[in-house]
Write an enzyme that holds these catalytic residues in place. Structure first.
Site, PDB file in Angstrom:
ATOM      1  N   ASP A  11      19.277   2.367  -6.426  1.00 14.11           N
ATOM      2  CA  ASP A  11      18.553   1.241  -6.692  1.00 14.11           C
ATOM      3  C   ASP A  11      18.995   0.288  -5.606  1.00 14.11           C
ATOM      4  O   ASP A  11      20.177  -0.284  -5.539  1.00 14.11           O
ATOM      5  CB  ASP A  11      19.139   0.526  -8.066  1.00 14.11           C
ATOM      6  N   ILE A  12      17.852  -0.431  -5.035  1.00 13.42           N
ATOM      7  CA  ILE A  12      17.931  -1.231  -3.939  1.00 13.42           C
ATOM      8  C   ILE A  12      18.796  -2.674  -4.331  1.00 13.42           C
ATOM      9  O   ILE A  12      19.545  -3.141  -3.629  1.00 13.42           O
ATOM     10  CB  ILE A  12      16.795  -1.635  -3.315  1.00 13.42           C
ATOM     11  N   ASN A  25       4.489  -8.347  -1.581  1.00 18.09           N
ATOM     12  CA  ASN A  25       2.918  -8.356  -1.103  1.00 18.09           C
ATOM     13  C   ASN A  25       2.764  -9.647  -0.629  1.00 18.09           C
ATOM     14  O   ASN A  25       3.643 -10.263  -0.417  1.00 18.09           O
ATOM     15  CB  ASN A  25       2.042  -8.172  -2.564  1.00 18.09           C
ATOM     16  N   GLY A  33       7.344  -2.656  -9.341  1.00 18.56           N
ATOM     17  CA  GLY A  33       8.397  -1.700  -8.521  1.00 18.56           C
ATOM     18  C   GLY A  33       9.709  -2.422  -7.875  1.00 18.56           C
ATOM     19  O   GLY A  33      10.298  -2.994  -8.569  1.00 18.56           O
ATOM     20  N   VAL A  34      10.010  -2.339  -6.566  1.00 21.42           N
ATOM     21  CA  VAL A  34      11.063  -3.064  -5.918  1.00 21.42           C
ATOM     22  C   VAL A  34      11.098  -4.621  -5.964  1.00 21.42           C
ATOM     23  O   VAL A  34      11.885  -4.985  -6.357  1.00 21.42           O
ATOM     24  CB  VAL A  34      11.140  -2.507  -4.534  1.00 21.42           C
ATOM     25  N   ASP A  35       9.758  -4.903  -5.832  1.00 24.09           N
ATOM     26  CA  ASP A  35       9.839  -6.537  -6.001  1.00 24.09           C
ATOM     27  C   ASP A  35      10.147  -6.948  -7.231  1.00 24.09           C
ATOM     28  O   ASP A  35      10.838  -8.076  -7.425  1.00 24.09           O
ATOM     29  CB  ASP A  35       8.338  -6.834  -5.873  1.00 24.09           C
ATOM     30  N   THR A 119       5.307   3.072  -0.214  1.00 27.57           N
ATOM     31  CA  THR A 119       5.218   4.447  -0.576  1.00 27.57           C
ATOM     32  C   THR A 119       5.185   4.429  -2.106  1.00 27.57           C
ATOM     33  O   THR A 119       4.803   5.520  -2.618  1.00 27.57           O
ATOM     34  CB  THR A 119       6.485   5.552  -0.242  1.00 27.57           C
ATOM     35  N   GLY A 120       5.056   3.442  -2.896  1.00 21.82           N
ATOM     36  CA  GLY A 120       4.812   3.298  -4.232  1.00 21.82           C
ATOM     37  C   GLY A 120       3.458   2.829  -4.483  1.00 21.82           C
ATOM     38  O   GLY A 120       2.485   3.708  -4.283  1.00 21.82           O
TER      39      GLY A 120
HETATM   40  N1  AR6 Z   1      15.339   0.530  -5.672  1.00 25.19           N
HETATM   41  C1  AR6 Z   1      14.786   1.401  -4.490  1.00 25.19           C
HETATM   42  N2  AR6 Z   1      13.715   1.704  -4.758  1.00 25.19           N
HETATM   43  C2  AR6 Z   1      12.791   1.541  -5.540  1.00 25.19           C
HETATM   44  C3  AR6 Z   1      13.100   0.765  -6.589  1.00 25.19           C
HETATM   45  C4  AR6 Z   1      14.675   0.150  -6.626  1.00 25.19           C
HETATM   46  N3  AR6 Z   1      14.834  -0.452  -7.659  1.00 25.19           N
HETATM   47  N4  AR6 Z   1      12.053   0.454  -7.619  1.00 25.19           N
HETATM   48  C5  AR6 Z   1      10.966   1.425  -6.844  1.00 25.19           C
HETATM   49  N5  AR6 Z   1      11.566   2.093  -5.670  1.00 25.19           N
HETATM   50  P1  AR6 Z   1       6.997  -0.309  -4.403  1.00 25.19           P
HETATM   51  P2  AR6 Z   1       4.923  -0.689  -2.522  1.00 25.19           P
HETATM   52  C6  AR6 Z   1      10.606   2.827  -4.546  1.00 25.19           C
HETATM   53  O1  AR6 Z   1       5.678   0.204  -5.318  1.00 25.19           O
HETATM   54  O2  AR6 Z   1       4.529   0.627  -2.394  1.00 25.19           O
HETATM   55  C7  AR6 Z   1       4.773  -4.329  -5.867  1.00 25.19           C
HETATM   56  O3  AR6 Z   1       3.974  -4.813  -7.115  1.00 25.19           O
HETATM   57  C8  AR6 Z   1       9.459   3.473  -5.166  1.00 25.19           C
HETATM   58  O4  AR6 Z   1       9.873   4.753  -5.974  1.00 25.19           O
HETATM   59  O5  AR6 Z   1       8.001  -1.156  -4.947  1.00 25.19           O
HETATM   60  O6  AR6 Z   1       5.462  -1.320  -0.951  1.00 25.19           O
HETATM   61  C9  AR6 Z   1       4.634  -5.527  -4.862  1.00 25.19           C
HETATM   62  O7  AR6 Z   1       4.517  -6.793  -5.309  1.00 25.19           O
HETATM   63  C10 AR6 Z   1       8.709   3.853  -3.800  1.00 25.19           C
HETATM   64  O8  AR6 Z   1       9.215   4.871  -3.418  1.00 25.19           O
HETATM   65  O9  AR6 Z   1       6.376  -0.966  -3.116  1.00 25.19           O
HETATM   66  C11 AR6 Z   1       3.602  -5.165  -4.126  1.00 25.19           C
HETATM   67  O10 AR6 Z   1       2.270  -5.759  -4.602  1.00 25.19           O
HETATM   68  C12 AR6 Z   1       9.260   2.377  -3.147  1.00 25.19           C
HETATM   69  O11 AR6 Z   1      10.318   2.092  -3.539  1.00 25.19           O
HETATM   70  C13 AR6 Z   1       3.482  -3.835  -4.049  1.00 25.19           C
HETATM   71  O12 AR6 Z   1       4.100  -3.111  -5.454  1.00 25.19           O
HETATM   72  C14 AR6 Z   1       8.157   1.199  -2.987  1.00 25.19           C
HETATM   73  O13 AR6 Z   1       7.344   1.281  -4.059  1.00 25.19           O
HETATM   74  C15 AR6 Z   1       4.197  -3.081  -2.875  1.00 25.19           C
HETATM   75  O14 AR6 Z   1       3.985  -1.617  -2.962  1.00 25.19           O
END
Ligand code: AR6
Length: 167
Positions: A11-12, A25, A33-35, A119-120
């Site tokens: 987890d980041i 974003n 997600g990460v955000d 990638t999410g």
């Molecule tokens: N730690 C590490 N990696 C993670 C975690 C975590 N806690 N949670 C998810 N991932 P995403 P994006 C992985 O969707 O595609 C948000 O709503 C996840 O499995 O977080 O850049 C923002 O506000 C995937 O492999 O980011 C934006 O609107 C990767 O992190 C939008 O999503 C990225 O997934 C950005 O989308």
């Protein structure tokens, strides 16, 4: 394993590094997600800091303090939404990694952790994204070998992709 690149499954928000990168974003006002995970862990002060930044263009990054995270800094990078690959997505994704590394270095960070940006929710093909991430990080590390870069994979599939590319 090449140079100062470290691959971890995790987890980041839990990384003990100087800077963690957020997959944000363009509004920089939080999301899923990460955000979402970073904002929950860092606390409401992070959103207050983000409000002052006035958003961020795709392919670039902006920096705030880490607030309640163990990391001193959060670097909010705005990845491209995947639209088939002919909308400059590759260059924009590389720009996220490059801007984040430059910001970290400019603020004296010696270690930085990245999620797999775009990638999410943004649906960038994971292997293509991993190649771009690795190439951009390696190019930067050639110039700044003192920096430690941790690539944080949330799932085994992403971890496996990076592992085979690094091998
Ligand atoms: N730690 C590490 N990696 C993670 C975690 C975590 N806690 N949670 C998810 N991932 P995403 P994006 C992985 O969707 O595609 C948000 O709503 C996840 O499995 O977080 O850049 C923002 O506000 C995937 O492999 O980011 C934006 O609107 C990767 O992190 C939008 O999503 C990225 O997934 C950005 O989308």
């Amino acid at each position: 394993m090449s140079g100062k690149i470290e691959l971890v499954l995790g987890d980041i928000t839990e990384q003990k590094v100087d800077a963690v990168v957020n997959a944000a974003n363009a509004a920089l006002l939080g999301g899923g997600g990460v955000d979402g995970a970073i904002h929950r862990a860092a606390g409401p002060e992070l959103l207050e800091e983000c409000r002052k930044l006035g958003g961020c263009p795709t392919g670039q990054a902006k920096l705030t303090r880490g607030c309640r995270l163990s990391a001193k800094w959060v670097i909010h990078a705005v990845g491209p939404v995947w639209r088939g690959g002919d909308k400059n997505e590759d260059a924009l994704l590389a720009g996220c990694y490059r801007s984040s590394l430059q910001l970290a270095q400019a603020h004296g960070a010696k270690s930085i952790a990245f999620p797999a940006i775009s990638t999410g929710a943004y649906r960038f093909p994971p292997e293509r994204a991993a190649r771009i991430a690795l190439e951009t990080v390696r190019t930067f590390l050639n110039l700044h070998p003192e920096m430690e870069v941790r690539l944080v994979c949330f799932d085994r599939a992403t971890y496996g992709i990076y592992q085979s590319l690094i091998a």
